[in-house]
Design a protein around this motif. Structure first.
Motif, mmCIF file in Angstrom:
data_model
loop_
_atom_site.group_PDB
_atom_site.id
_atom_site.type_symbol
_atom_site.label_atom_id
_atom_site.label_comp_id
_atom_site.label_asym_id
_atom_site.label_seq_id
_atom_site.Cartn_x
_atom_site.Cartn_y
_atom_site.Cartn_z
ATOM 1 N N ASP A 45 -30.949 -4.990 -7.079
ATOM 2 C CA ASP A 45 -30.220 -6.075 -7.739
ATOM 3 C C ASP A 45 -30.114 -5.770 -9.229
ATOM 4 O OD1 ASP A 45 -30.098 -7.262 -5.318
ATOM 5 O OD2 ASP A 45 -31.271 -9.046 -5.848
ATOM 6 N N ASP A 93 -30.281 -7.971 -11.604
ATOM 7 C CA ASP A 93 -30.792 -9.069 -12.431
ATOM 8 C C ASP A 93 -32.270 -8.899 -12.777
ATOM 9 O OD1 ASP A 93 -31.875 -9.486 -9.972
ATOM 10 O OD2 ASP A 93 -30.897 -11.400 -9.589
ATOM 11 N N GLN A 101 -34.692 -8.792 -10.911
ATOM 12 C CA GLN A 101 -35.629 -9.443 -9.985
ATOM 13 C C GLN A 101 -36.295 -8.405 -9.081
ATOM 14 O OE1 GLN A 101 -33.155 -12.924 -8.483
ATOM 15 N NE2 GLN A 101 -35.086 -13.898 -8.988
ATOM 16 N N ARG A 109 -35.842 -14.668 -12.608
ATOM 17 C CA ARG A 109 -34.598 -14.311 -13.268
ATOM 18 C C ARG A 109 -34.733 -14.621 -14.746
ATOM 19 N NH1 ARG A 109 -29.091 -13.605 -12.462
ATOM 20 N NH2 ARG A 109 -28.573 -13.234 -10.281
HETATM 21 MG MG MG Z 1 -31.460 -12.300 -7.965
#
Ligand code: MG
Ligand code: UDP
Length: 324
Positions: free
Chosen positions: A94, A96, A98, A199
């Motif tokens: 991902d 982001d 995370q 996040r």
């Molecule tokens: Mg995420």
């Protein structure tokens, strides 16, 4: 020349965080001393993400942007990334943060050690809402039953050897469920636990309805189990009806039945049982057709990992440049 590693990031409206993500991810890849490309699939972002990606790719040619014409969803974005990747190994994560980028060197080390698939497995989901966790467990149990393997904690944070990427490409089904397909193609797999990070910018792209739709779609895309359940239900009802019919007949013959009711009950049972069994038989055929139309290969052959042996002198020279 193909790089050692292709790192794929599917991205939708991550303007708040994408620059930071690219920087952190790149820092971790560089610790592996592998040649690499960073493939960012822009899944139809409508914020300033595309401009930021454009700037990143101008600044560093190793950053390749694959812009999709609209939002196709993360599964499609990942498929686009796999299609564009040229590396001897491909890592998906991902965008982001995370998926902790610190895991990248460990995953690459496990690949170097001969694993074809390195799967990062979510260890605890305290950071996610109760509802999300509940949905995730229901989905993972259903998927696990369908695929005959545990999906608990399964994530899309994975490193795949080239031969696994090729095997995935040989599965031409259009409705793709990445985690399920990776399990289906097999190969030597290592697991690495990780904790989902909070996040630090932007928002999750999931709504509750989105998650429910996604779960149902993937279950249906991956498994004929619901169809087979219908068939089992039909047959169970038939057996039950047969028992009930026997009892009704016995009562009739023993003179315990109210006049006329025996015919009604028997008709109900016969018709109901026949209908449900017929639907069951049909669903078994539909399940078979469903398997056929996916046109997956009948088998997948392992290739010996001869990467280093087949390296050209030029590749080796370049590697030592990078290491030195
Ligand atoms: Mg995420
Ligand atoms: N994403 C995407 N297309 C979508 C939805 C999400 O490419 O339609 C990307 C998103 O930018 C992120 C990753 O997929 O890099 C995971 O999405 P998100 O963080 O929203 O999911 P969560 O972590 O909440 O499960």
């Amino acid at each position: 020349m193909s790089p050692d590693l292709s790192v794929i990031l599917p991205v939708l409206n991550e303007a708040d965080i994408i620059e930071k993500s690219l920087e952190v991810v790149r820092g971790q890849i560089e610790r592996t001393n592998k040649t690499y490309e960073l493939i960012v699939v822009d899944d139809g972002s409508t914020d300033s993400t595309p401009a930021k990606l454009e700037a990143a790719s101008v600044a560093d040619p190793r950053v390749r942007v694959v812009p999709l014409s609209r939002n196709f969803g993360k599964e499609s974005a990942m498929a686009a990334g796999l299609d564009a990747a040229r590396g001897r190994a491909v890592l998906l994560m991902d965008a982001d943060l995370q998926h902790p980028p610190e895991l990248i060197p460990k995953m690459v080390a496990l690949w170097d050690a001969g694993n074809d698939v390195v799967s990062a497995v979510k260890e605890q989901r305290d950071r996610e809402s109760l509802l999300y966790r509940l949905m995730a467990s229901i989905f993972n149990v259903a998927m696990g039953g369908a695929a005959g393997k545990s999906f608990r904690g399964a994530s899309d944070f994975k490193l795949l050897d080239r031969q696994v990427v090729d095997a995935l490409a040989a599965c031409p089904e259009r409705s793709r469920f990445f985690r399920g397909l990776v399990t289906w193609v097999g190969f030597k797999t290592a697991e690495l636990p990780f904790t989902v990070q909070e996040r630090i910018g932007g928002n999750t792209k999931w709504s509750i309805w989105g998650l429910i739709r996604y779960s149902i779609k993937n279950l249906i895309a991956f498994s004929a189990l619901p169809l087979k359940l219908v068939a089992s239900l039909g047959f169970i009802t038939l057996v039950f009806s047969a028992g009930l019919a026997a009892q009704t007949l016995y009562r009739y013959l023993a003179g315990q039945a109210v006049t006329g009711f025996t015919t009604v009950i028997l008709l109900q049972l016969i018709l109901g049982g026949l209908l449900l069994t017929s639907v069951g038989v049909l669903s078994l055929y539909v399940a078979e057709i469903y398997e056929e139309v996916k046109r997956r290969p009948v088998f997948v052959v392992k290739r010996a990992r001869a990467a280093d042996a087949t390296k050209t002198a030029k590749d080796a020279a370049q590697d030592s440049d990078l290491n030195g």
